[in-house]
Design a protein around this motif. Structure first.
Motif, short mmCIF file in Angstrom:
data_model
loop_
_atom_site.label_atom_id
_atom_site.label_comp_id
_atom_site.label_asym_id
_atom_site.label_seq_id
_atom_site.Cartn_x
_atom_site.Cartn_y
_atom_site.Cartn_z
N HIS A 1 1.03 -1.27 0.15
CA HIS A 1 0.04 0.22 -0.17
C HIS A 1 0.78 1.36 0.01
O HIS A 1 0.55 2.20 -0.73
CB HIS A 1 -0.88 -0.04 1.15
N LEU A 2 1.98 1.30 0.87
CA LEU A 2 2.93 2.59 0.82
C LEU A 2 3.35 2.61 -0.58
O LEU A 2 3.66 3.72 -1.08
CB LEU A 2 3.95 2.25 1.82
N ALA A 3 3.91 1.67 -1.21
CA ALA A 3 4.49 1.78 -2.37
C ALA A 3 3.51 2.00 -3.62
O ALA A 3 3.79 3.09 -4.28
CB ALA A 3 5.28 0.38 -2.75
N MET A 4 2.16 1.72 -3.49
CA MET A 4 1.16 2.05 -4.41
C MET A 4 1.12 3.65 -4.13
O MET A 4 0.73 4.31 -5.22
CB MET A 4 0.16 1.30 -4.03
N GLY A 5 0.91 3.98 -2.92
CA GLY A 5 0.80 5.56 -2.56
C GLY A 5 1.68 6.47 -3.28
O GLY A 5 1.44 7.68 -3.50
N GLY A 6 2.84 5.90 -3.10
CA GLY A 6 4.01 6.70 -4.02
C GLY A 6 3.96 6.93 -5.33
O GLY A 6 3.87 8.17 -5.50
N ALA A 7 3.63 5.72 -5.91
CA ALA A 7 2.97 6.12 -7.61
C ALA A 7 1.83 7.07 -7.70
O ALA A 7 1.80 7.91 -8.48
CB ALA A 7 2.85 4.69 -8.13
N PHE A 8 0.66 6.91 -6.66
CA PHE A 8 -0.45 7.58 -6.86
C PHE A 8 -0.07 9.02 -6.51
O PHE A 8 -0.49 9.93 -7.28
CB PHE A 8 -1.54 7.14 -5.81
N PHE A 9 0.45 9.40 -5.37
CA PHE A 9 0.85 10.80 -5.21
C PHE A 9 1.78 11.63 -6.20
O PHE A 9 1.47 12.72 -6.76
CB PHE A 9 1.59 11.10 -3.68
N ALA A 10 2.82 10.62 -6.83
CA ALA A 10 3.39 11.11 -7.74
C ALA A 10 2.79 11.70 -9.14
O ALA A 10 3.15 12.64 -9.68
CB ALA A 10 4.59 10.18 -8.08
N SER A 11 1.85 10.67 -9.52
CA SER A 11 0.93 10.89 -10.63
C SER A 11 0.05 12.15 -10.33
O SER A 11 0.05 13.14 -11.33
CB SER A 11 0.08 9.83 -10.71
N SER A 12 -0.69 12.38 -9.08
CA SER A 12 -1.30 13.50 -9.00
C SER A 12 -0.53 14.70 -8.81
O SER A 12 -1.31 15.71 -9.60
CB SER A 12 -2.04 13.35 -7.48
N VAL A 13 0.54 14.71 -8.40
CA VAL A 13 1.33 15.92 -8.22
C VAL A 13 1.69 16.35 -9.70
O VAL A 13 1.79 17.51 -10.03
CB VAL A 13 2.47 15.75 -7.39
N ARG A 14 2.22 15.38 -10.43
CA ARG A 14 2.57 15.81 -11.94
C ARG A 14 1.54 16.45 -12.51
O ARG A 14 1.71 17.40 -13.28
CB ARG A 14 3.25 14.59 -12.80
N ASN A 15 0.18 15.76 -12.62
CA ASN A 15 -0.67 16.49 -12.96
C ASN A 15 -1.03 17.87 -12.52
O ASN A 15 -1.41 18.82 -13.41
CB ASN A 15 -2.11 15.58 -12.80
N ALA A 16 -0.96 18.10 -11.49
CA ALA A 16 -1.17 19.54 -10.65
C ALA A 16 0.01 20.40 -11.16
O ALA A 16 -0.51 21.55 -11.55
CB ALA A 16 -1.12 19.42 -9.33
N LEU A 17 1.19 19.97 -11.37
CA LEU A 17 2.07 20.92 -12.07
C LEU A 17 1.94 21.13 -13.49
O LEU A 17 2.33 22.15 -14.04
CB LEU A 17 3.55 20.24 -12.09
#
Length: 274
Positions: free
Chosen positions: A50-66
């Motif tokens: 779950h922690l590893a998945m969360g890293g991918a999820f957050f990175a994808s969300s932040v890249r979208n935001a940028l």
């Protein structure tokens, strides 16, 4: 409110903590990966997945935001599709060999840490998609440190053991942002008042709620309608549903002073499982 100093410190703490946890995970005997945790339906492998998945999820969300986008992360078409991708990814990672599982945790968390490290002050308030609603990027920064600390506590599986990690005071102090953001996600209709939060081993701050909005009044002592006091460990654990507020009140570990009706109205909006 300027949160940039705390956010920069939080990013630095994420960098230290994920490396420390990766070293700890690598030392696990094979049997430890199958042990139960305080996440009652997950063993240690599933928590780390779950922690590893969360890293991918957050990175994808932040890249979208940028890029100025609030698109769903991980290429999802809609929220049900995201939840499917999320669950499948976490499970796939959890089923890896221990060495590969730790490698994926380190890779994904290192990626989001590196991304957080590049953020400019104005980037922290860019809106981004989350399954619970639209949040500023800073919420994901705060959440990532919380997840590393809280899931270590989960894996240790000692429900009465306080959290003691080095960045705990920083993470507990970040509840000043967390409470304001999460209250506005599901406000109490008609509630108006000032609420103080006092970490008995750390920071103090207050928040004003009115017209379904919450305003951070900043650190320090404030006159309040109701005040909540606990250690940083208990406040952080309770804010994510790890324990019962009522139970901690009976034990004297969570104190409420002032207007009981207003306190009772806001507690369920701030202290619930995430």
């Amino acid at each position: 409110m300027d949160y940039v100093p705390e956010l920069k410190a939080t990013v630095a703490a994420i960098g230290r903590e994920y490396k420390r946890l990766a070293a700890w995970f690598r030392a696990f005997p094979e049997a430890d990966w199958k042990k139960p945790t305080c996440c009652t339906e997950w063993n240690a492998a599933k928590v780390v997945g779950h922690l590893a998945m969360g890293g991918a999820f957050f990175a994808s969300s932040v890249r979208n935001a940028l890029k100025g986008s609030q698109a769903l992360p991980l290429g999802a078409k809609d929220q049900p599709d995201f939840m499917r991708i999320r669950e499948e990814m976490a499970q796939e990672i959890a089923e890896l060999s221990p060495a590969a599982l730790v490698e994926r945790f380190e890779l994904n968390t290192g990626d989001v840490y590196g991304l957080f490290s590049t953020l400019k002050p104005e980037d922290f308030d860019r809106p981004t998609w989350h399954r619970r609603g639209t949040f500023p990027v800073r919420r994901l920064v705060v959440s990532r440190l919380n997840e590393l600390l809280l899931h270590e506590w989960d894996i240790r599986n000692e429900a009465e053991r306080p959290m003691t990690q080095e960045p705990l005071p920083l993470a507990a102090g970040n509840l000043r942002q967390h409470f304001q953001l999460f209250y506005e996600m599901d406000p109490v209709p008609g509630l108006a008042g000032t609420f103080a939060f006092r970490l008995t081993d750390g920071k103090k701050w207050a928040m004003r709620v009115e017209d379904r909005k919450a305003v951070d009044l900043g650190p320090g002592e404030h006159k309040a309608d109701a005040a909540f006091s606990a250690t940083g460990s208990d406040m952080l654990l309770l804010s994510t549903g790890r324990g019962s507020v009522e139970g901690r009140r009976k034990e004297g570990r969570f104190r409420v002073e002032g207007d009981e009706a207003k306190a009772s109205a806001i507690i369920p909006k701030l202290f619930f499982p995430l």
